[in-house]
Write a protein that holds these residues in place. Sequence first.
Motif, PDB file in Angstrom:
ATOM      1  N   GLN A  50       0.823  -1.201   0.000  1.00  0.00           N
ATOM      2  CA  GLN A  50       0.000   0.000   0.000  1.00  0.00           C
ATOM      3  C   GLN A  50       0.864   1.262   0.000  1.00  0.00           C
ATOM      4  O   GLN A  50       0.593   2.208  -0.743  1.00  0.00           O
ATOM      5  N   GLU A  51       1.922   1.266   0.810  1.00  0.00           N
ATOM      6  CA  GLU A  51       2.830   2.413   0.832  1.00  0.00           C
ATOM      7  C   GLU A  51       3.485   2.631  -0.531  1.00  0.00           C
ATOM      8  O   GLU A  51       3.617   3.766  -0.992  1.00  0.00           O
ATOM      9  N   GLU A  62       2.319   1.694  -3.491  1.00  0.00           N
ATOM     10  CA  GLU A  62       1.318   2.163  -4.448  1.00  0.00           C
ATOM     11  C   GLU A  62       1.011   3.630  -4.258  1.00  0.00           C
ATOM     12  O   GLU A  62       0.808   4.368  -5.232  1.00  0.00           O
ATOM     13  N   GLU A  63       0.989   4.088  -2.988  1.00  0.00           N
ATOM     14  CA  GLU A  63       0.762   5.509  -2.728  1.00  0.00           C
ATOM     15  C   GLU A  63       1.946   6.338  -3.237  1.00  0.00           C
ATOM     16  O   GLU A  63       1.736   7.420  -3.790  1.00  0.00           O
ATOM     17  N   GLN A  64       3.160   5.855  -3.057  1.00  0.00           N
ATOM     18  CA  GLN A  64       4.341   6.563  -3.552  1.00  0.00           C
ATOM     19  C   GLN A  64       4.317   6.647  -5.073  1.00  0.00           C
ATOM     20  O   GLN A  64       4.710   7.655  -5.665  1.00  0.00           O
ATOM     21  N   GLU A  65       3.851   5.586  -5.711  1.00  0.00           N
ATOM     22  CA  GLU A  65       3.841   5.539  -7.166  1.00  0.00           C
ATOM     23  C   GLU A  65       2.842   6.541  -7.741  1.00  0.00           C
ATOM     24  O   GLU A  65       3.053   7.090  -8.822  1.00  0.00           O
ATOM     25  N   LYS A  66       1.748   6.796  -7.016  1.00  0.00           N
ATOM     26  CA  LYS A  66       0.737   7.721  -7.494  1.00  0.00           C
ATOM     27  C   LYS A  66       1.211   9.164  -7.431  1.00  0.00           C
ATOM     28  O   LYS A  66       0.732  10.010  -8.170  1.00  0.00           O
ATOM     29  N   ARG A  67       2.151   9.436  -6.531  1.00  0.00           N
ATOM     30  CA  ARG A  67       2.622  10.818  -6.365  1.00  0.00           C
ATOM     31  C   ARG A  67       3.469  11.273  -7.510  1.00  0.00           C
ATOM     32  O   ARG A  67       4.065  10.792  -8.273  1.00  0.00           O
TER      33      ARG A  67
END
Length: 102
Positions: free
Chosen positions: A94-95, A97-102
Amino acid sequence: MDYVAVESSPRFVELKRKHRSVVFPLAVLFLVWYFVYVLLSSFAPDFMGQHVWGNITVGLLFGLGQFVTTFAITMGYVSFANRRLDPISSEIRQELEEQEKR
């Protein structure tokens, strides 16, 4: 994605430590059990050929025990992974995937 940084993160290190703390002892235990079976069948045929009940011998019981322990180890590991490893790996995923969205 900085995979080296992910691999050295505290959560990932904890995940690897928990995984290894179970996998290595189980692998050693199973290999010892397996080699004892092989060595007994090679060097103690009289013992392995002893009849326990009817045509059932000690060797047959040890051989069937290999299947039982394989399934038990697999079920135990799956249970351990579901309870202890999967929550940590889900957090890490999850962390990332959140980094990838940024």
